[in-house]
Design an enzyme around this catalytic site. Structure first.
Site, PDB file in Angstrom:
ATOM      1  CG  ASP A 101      -1.668  -1.236   1.492  1.00 60.86           C
ATOM      2  OD1 ASP A 101      -1.088  -2.326   1.356  1.00 60.86           O
ATOM      3  OD2 ASP A 101      -2.846  -1.141   1.863  1.00 60.86           O
ATOM      4  CD  GLU A 129      -6.256   0.048   0.867  1.00 62.39           C
ATOM      5  OE1 GLU A 129      -7.458  -0.107   0.656  1.00 62.39           O
ATOM      6  OE2 GLU A 129      -5.732  -0.181   1.967  1.00 62.39           O
ATOM      7  CG  ASN A 130      -4.109   3.194   1.984  1.00 62.97           C
ATOM      8  OD1 ASN A 130      -3.579   2.086   1.981  1.00 62.97           O
ATOM      9  ND2 ASN A 130      -5.286   3.411   2.518  1.00 62.97           N
ATOM     10  CG  ASN A 147     -10.094  -1.219   3.223  1.00 61.68           C
ATOM     11  OD1 ASN A 147      -8.988  -1.610   2.865  1.00 61.68           O
ATOM     12  ND2 ASN A 147     -10.243  -0.422   4.263  1.00 61.68           N
ATOM     13  CG  HIS A 148      -8.994   2.972   2.197  1.00 58.35           C
ATOM     14  ND1 HIS A 148      -9.864   3.714   2.962  1.00 58.35           N
ATOM     15  CD2 HIS A 148      -8.203   2.312   3.089  1.00 58.35           C
ATOM     16  CE1 HIS A 148      -9.603   3.530   4.251  1.00 58.35           C
ATOM     17  NE2 HIS A 148      -8.607   2.672   4.349  1.00 58.35           N
ATOM     18  CG  HIS A 151      -6.588  -5.045   0.702  1.00 51.50           C
ATOM     19  ND1 HIS A 151      -5.461  -4.289   0.509  1.00 51.50           N
ATOM     20  CD2 HIS A 151      -7.429  -4.288   1.445  1.00 51.50           C
ATOM     21  CE1 HIS A 151      -5.628  -3.118   1.090  1.00 51.50           C
ATOM     22  NE2 HIS A 151      -6.809  -3.097   1.675  1.00 51.50           N
ATOM     23  CG  HIS A 185      -6.124  -3.891   5.074  1.00 48.75           C
ATOM     24  ND1 HIS A 185      -6.846  -2.747   4.795  1.00 48.75           N
ATOM     25  CD2 HIS A 185      -6.494  -4.274   6.333  1.00 48.75           C
ATOM     26  CE1 HIS A 185      -7.636  -2.480   5.836  1.00 48.75           C
ATOM     27  NE2 HIS A 185      -7.435  -3.386   6.778  1.00 48.75           N
ATOM     28  CG  HIS A 187      -0.839   0.237   5.780  1.00 46.12           C
ATOM     29  ND1 HIS A 187      -1.153   1.570   5.731  1.00 46.12           N
ATOM     30  CD2 HIS A 187      -1.636  -0.358   4.859  1.00 46.12           C
ATOM     31  CE1 HIS A 187      -2.108   1.778   4.833  1.00 46.12           C
ATOM     32  NE2 HIS A 187      -2.421   0.608   4.293  1.00 46.12           N
TER      33      HIS A 187
HETATM   34 FE   LIG Z   1      -3.986   0.191   2.915  1.00 46.07          FE
HETATM   35 FE   LIG Z   2      -6.915  -1.532   3.102  1.00 45.60          FE
END
Ligand SMILES: [Fe+2]
Ligand SMILES: [Fe+2]
Length: 268
Positions: free
Chosen positions: A8, A39-40, A67-68, A153, A178, A180
């Protein structure tokens, strides 16, 4: 083939780490293919089209999400135009974008990338195990897909490890995102699938999972709304897993963690 999978990317410093270091890593490891979880990448929440093209220009062949995925609303629209951008496969039917993408390398190798999201301590999506099974059933590893990478993830180590074992021998790699935080279990499973529970983020580790630590810590101490979480701004560490495949079988020959720059010590 030699492939690199980056965890990520969190905010500006995460992007800067990738943009500054990925071209050199592509050269150094003679990489055939690079996947980046984005995603981030937009301020810690989601991805914009401009950032997606920046990551592709820096050397990402595929950008995965989580999820983001749709925190930046524009992603609901532009994702349809980018076959290189992959969101979790187990979102409900009708969700924009795709959960898997088959991309051909300049050397003519077909690489399938699947993004699957866990359900423990996360949103209740469709079953990620059945969704991954249905996708990999469309291909013959080593023939119609020379490499199959699953970005799992998820929050729970048990669920991600289960996905690794479930896919062992049927895909090239199951690599986690996810949380991190890189885990110390980067290895090739008995059936020949490269595995790591979480490859770790590309971001500033003097933080709470990439976000400024002061506001994040206070959230746990005071049970009331505090400052908005924003990405930490110190130098980012690039965290990734480097793996090599057997061109005949499509299975993994080796895998190892890569960490470059920032405050986190090197992986080895
Ligand atoms: Fe993430
Ligand atoms: Fe995530």
């Amino acid at each position: 083939m030699r492939l690199l999978f980056l965890g990520d990317v969190v905010g500006r410093v995460g992007r800067q780490a990738v943009i500054a270091k990925l071209p050199e890593l592509r050269e150094r490891y003679r990489l055939d293919f690079v996947v980046v979880n984005g995603e981030n990448s937009a301020g810690g929440f989601g991805i914009t089209e401009a950032i997606c093209t920046d990551l592709i220009d820096a050397g990402a062949d595929v950008v995965t999400l989580g999820n983001h995925a749709f925190d930046q609303k524009e992603a609901l629209v532009f994702i349809e135009r980018y076959p290189q951008l992959v969101r979790p496969i187990n979102y409900p039917k009708g969700t924009p974008g795709r959960g898997a993408s088959l991309i051909k390398t300049p050397a003519g190798m077909e690489v399938l990338v699947i993004n699957a999201m866990g359900r423990i301590f996360m949103a209740e999506l469709d079953d990620p195990f059945r969704a991954v099974d249905a996708e990999i059933a469309k291909y013959a590893l080593g023939r119609s897909a020379h490499c199959i990478l699953v970005d799992v993830h998820g929050e729970a180590t048990s669920e991600k490890q289960s996905m690794g074992h479930h896919c062992d021998g049927r895909v090239t790699a199951v690599l986690g995102t996810h949380s991190h935080i890189p885990t110390a279990d980067c290895w090739v499973l008995p059936g020949g699938t490269a595995y790591q529970t979480d490859v770790g983020m590309c971001g500033d580790y003097d933080s709470v999972i990439g976000m400024k630590k002061e506001a994040a810590v206070l959230r746990f101490i005071r049970k009331m709304p505090g400052d908005r979480l924003t990405p930490a701004e110190g130098e980012g560490t690039l965290c990734a897993a480097l793996f090599e495949t057997d061109d005949k079988t499509g299975l993994a020959k080796s895998v190892r963690p890569i960490r470059v720059g920032g405050r986190l010590p090197p992986a080895s």
